[in-house]
Motif scaffolding. Structure first.
Motif, short mmCIF file in Angstrom:
data_model
loop_
_atom_site.label_atom_id
_atom_site.label_comp_id
_atom_site.label_asym_id
_atom_site.label_seq_id
_atom_site.Cartn_x
_atom_site.Cartn_y
_atom_site.Cartn_z
N MET A 1 0.85 -1.19 0.00
CA MET A 1 0.00 0.00 0.00
C MET A 1 0.89 1.24 0.00
SD MET A 1 -3.09 1.11 2.57
CE MET A 1 -2.12 1.76 3.91
N LEU A 2 0.52 2.21 -0.83
CA LEU A 2 1.22 3.49 -0.88
C LEU A 2 0.22 4.58 -0.54
CD1 LEU A 2 3.08 3.11 -4.30
CD2 LEU A 2 3.92 2.47 -2.03
N GLU A 3 0.70 5.65 0.07
CA GLU A 3 -0.16 6.78 0.38
C GLU A 3 0.44 8.05 -0.18
OE1 GLU A 3 -1.64 7.08 4.35
OE2 GLU A 3 -1.73 4.91 4.59
N THR A 4 -0.42 8.90 -0.69
CA THR A 4 -0.04 10.22 -1.15
C THR A 4 -0.91 11.20 -0.36
OG1 THR A 4 -1.69 10.45 -2.91
CG2 THR A 4 0.34 9.24 -3.46
N PRO A 5 -0.71 12.50 -0.55
CA PRO A 5 -1.55 13.43 0.23
C PRO A 5 -3.05 13.20 0.07
CG PRO A 5 0.30 14.59 -0.72
CD PRO A 5 0.35 13.19 -1.28
N ARG A 6 -3.50 12.81 -1.13
CA ARG A 6 -4.94 12.66 -1.34
C ARG A 6 -5.40 11.24 -1.64
NH1 ARG A 6 -6.03 16.85 -6.03
NH2 ARG A 6 -4.06 15.97 -6.75
N LEU A 7 -4.46 10.32 -1.80
CA LEU A 7 -4.82 9.00 -2.31
C LEU A 7 -4.22 7.86 -1.49
CD1 LEU A 7 -3.97 9.78 -6.04
CD2 LEU A 7 -6.25 9.84 -4.97
N ILE A 8 -4.89 6.72 -1.59
CA ILE A 8 -4.35 5.45 -1.11
C ILE A 8 -4.26 4.54 -2.32
CG2 ILE A 8 -4.75 3.42 0.34
CD1 ILE A 8 -6.31 5.31 2.25
N LEU A 9 -3.08 4.01 -2.56
CA LEU A 9 -2.87 3.05 -3.64
C LEU A 9 -2.71 1.69 -2.97
CD1 LEU A 9 -2.18 5.82 -4.87
CD2 LEU A 9 -0.42 4.69 -6.21
N ARG A 10 -3.58 0.76 -3.33
CA ARG A 10 -3.62 -0.51 -2.62
C ARG A 10 -3.98 -1.64 -3.56
NH1 ARG A 10 -8.82 -1.56 -2.76
NH2 ARG A 10 -10.38 0.09 -2.53
N ARG A 11 -3.90 -2.85 -3.03
CA ARG A 11 -4.29 -4.03 -3.79
C ARG A 11 -5.81 -4.05 -3.94
NH1 ARG A 11 -0.13 -8.12 -3.50
NH2 ARG A 11 -1.53 -9.40 -4.73
N TRP A 12 -6.28 -4.87 -4.88
CA TRP A 12 -7.70 -4.92 -5.24
C TRP A 12 -8.51 -5.75 -4.26
CZ3 TRP A 12 -9.54 -1.92 -9.06
CH2 TRP A 12 -8.58 -1.29 -9.86
N ARG A 13 -9.78 -5.35 -4.10
CA ARG A 13 -10.76 -6.06 -3.28
C ARG A 13 -11.98 -6.39 -4.14
NH1 ARG A 13 -10.73 -1.14 0.91
NH2 ARG A 13 -8.68 -1.46 1.81
N GLU A 14 -12.75 -7.34 -3.70
CA GLU A 14 -13.97 -7.73 -4.43
C GLU A 14 -14.89 -6.53 -4.63
OE1 GLU A 14 -16.98 -9.54 -6.44
OE2 GLU A 14 -14.97 -10.35 -6.10
N GLU A 15 -15.01 -5.69 -3.61
CA GLU A 15 -15.94 -4.55 -3.72
C GLU A 15 -15.45 -3.47 -4.69
OE1 GLU A 15 -13.73 -3.98 0.30
OE2 GLU A 15 -14.59 -5.66 -0.80
N ASP A 16 -14.25 -3.63 -5.24
CA ASP A 16 -13.74 -2.67 -6.23
C ASP A 16 -14.24 -2.97 -7.65
OD1 ASP A 16 -12.17 -1.38 -4.29
OD2 ASP A 16 -10.49 -2.76 -4.64
N VAL A 17 -14.73 -4.18 -7.87
CA VAL A 17 -15.09 -4.59 -9.23
C VAL A 17 -16.19 -3.71 -9.81
CG1 VAL A 17 -15.99 -6.47 -10.67
CG2 VAL A 17 -14.24 -6.96 -8.95
N ALA A 18 -17.27 -3.51 -9.08
CA ALA A 18 -18.39 -2.72 -9.61
C ALA A 18 -17.99 -1.27 -9.91
CB ALA A 18 -19.60 -2.78 -8.67
N PRO A 19 -17.33 -0.56 -9.00
CA PRO A 19 -16.95 0.81 -9.36
C PRO A 19 -15.92 0.88 -10.49
CG PRO A 19 -16.28 0.32 -7.10
CD PRO A 19 -17.08 -0.83 -7.59
N MET A 20 -15.02 -0.11 -10.57
CA MET A 20 -14.07 -0.12 -11.68
C MET A 20 -14.79 -0.43 -12.98
SD MET A 20 -10.90 0.59 -12.19
CE MET A 20 -10.58 1.02 -13.90
N ALA A 21 -15.81 -1.29 -12.92
CA ALA A 21 -16.61 -1.59 -14.10
C ALA A 21 -17.32 -0.34 -14.60
CB ALA A 21 -17.61 -2.71 -13.81
N ALA A 22 -17.77 0.50 -13.69
CA ALA A 22 -18.41 1.76 -14.10
C ALA A 22 -17.42 2.66 -14.83
CB ALA A 22 -19.00 2.47 -12.88
N VAL A 23 -16.18 2.71 -14.36
CA VAL A 23 -15.14 3.47 -15.05
C VAL A 23 -14.93 2.89 -16.45
CG1 VAL A 23 -12.68 4.09 -15.04
CG2 VAL A 23 -14.00 4.19 -12.91
#
Length: 178
Positions: A1-23
């Motif tokens: 996991m990486l952190e920036t001032p505004r973001l968290i960069l992390r590994r994928w989770r099951e609950e990420d599929v639907a919002p990524m599908a919308a993108v």
């Protein structure tokens, strides 16, 4: 996991599929990706699984990009091997894809800068490339902000579209971050 001032960069989770599908379902987001076609939820799920597999096999991959203040999934950034463009191999590519509501805020630059730092400082990469279809001026501006410079123009054999390849060496990275 990486952190920036505004973001968290992390590994994928099951609950990420639907919002990524919308993108991935937004034609404007996908305009400069491969042939410009959108992806549905099942295709996105397959991509997320492949991205996670890259972490296991390569020791790097694409991060889910989460907005720190809201927990919302904005899209992805990270590192991958650009097998679709064999002429640049061996190489590792930095890339990003954010939902339209997150454009124009510097988030792609912030996220990709963290991924580049991870690649050079944590994984010891010697060179990072970034590839954009000719005409994708927004991505090229981000590449330039990140310190990458154009090295060639060619054709993506998979879709026949012209692409521009940018790169940054570890020596150039060290020089620009001192």
């Amino acid at each position: 996991m990486l952190e920036t001032p505004r973001l968290i960069l992390r590994r994928w989770r099951e609950e990420d599929v639907a919002p990524m599908a919308a993108v991935n379902a937004d034609p404007e987001v996908m305009r400069w990706i491969r042939d410009g076609g959108v992806l549905d939820e099942q295709q996105t799920r397959g991509r997320v699984q492949a991205w996670e597999s890259e972490w296991e096999s390569q020791g790097f991959g694409l991060f889910a990009v989460e907005i720190r203040s809201t927990g919302e999934l904005a899209g992805f950034t990270g590192l991958s091997v650009p097998n679709y463009l064999p002429e640049v191999l061996p190489a590792v590519e930095v890339g990003w894809r954010l939902g339209r509501s997150h454009w124009g805020q510097g988030l792609a630059t912030e996220a990709a800068a963290a991924a580049i730092r991870f690649g050079f400082e944590e994984r010891g990469l010697e060179r990072i490339v970034s590839i954009a279809q000719v005409g994708n001026d927004a991505s090229e501006r981000i590449m330039t902000k990140l310190g990458l410079h154009p090295v060639r123009e060619t054709v993506n054999p998979a879709g026949g579209r012209r692409v521009r390849v940018f790169e940054l060496s570890s020596d150039q990275y060290v020089t620009t971050t001192r």
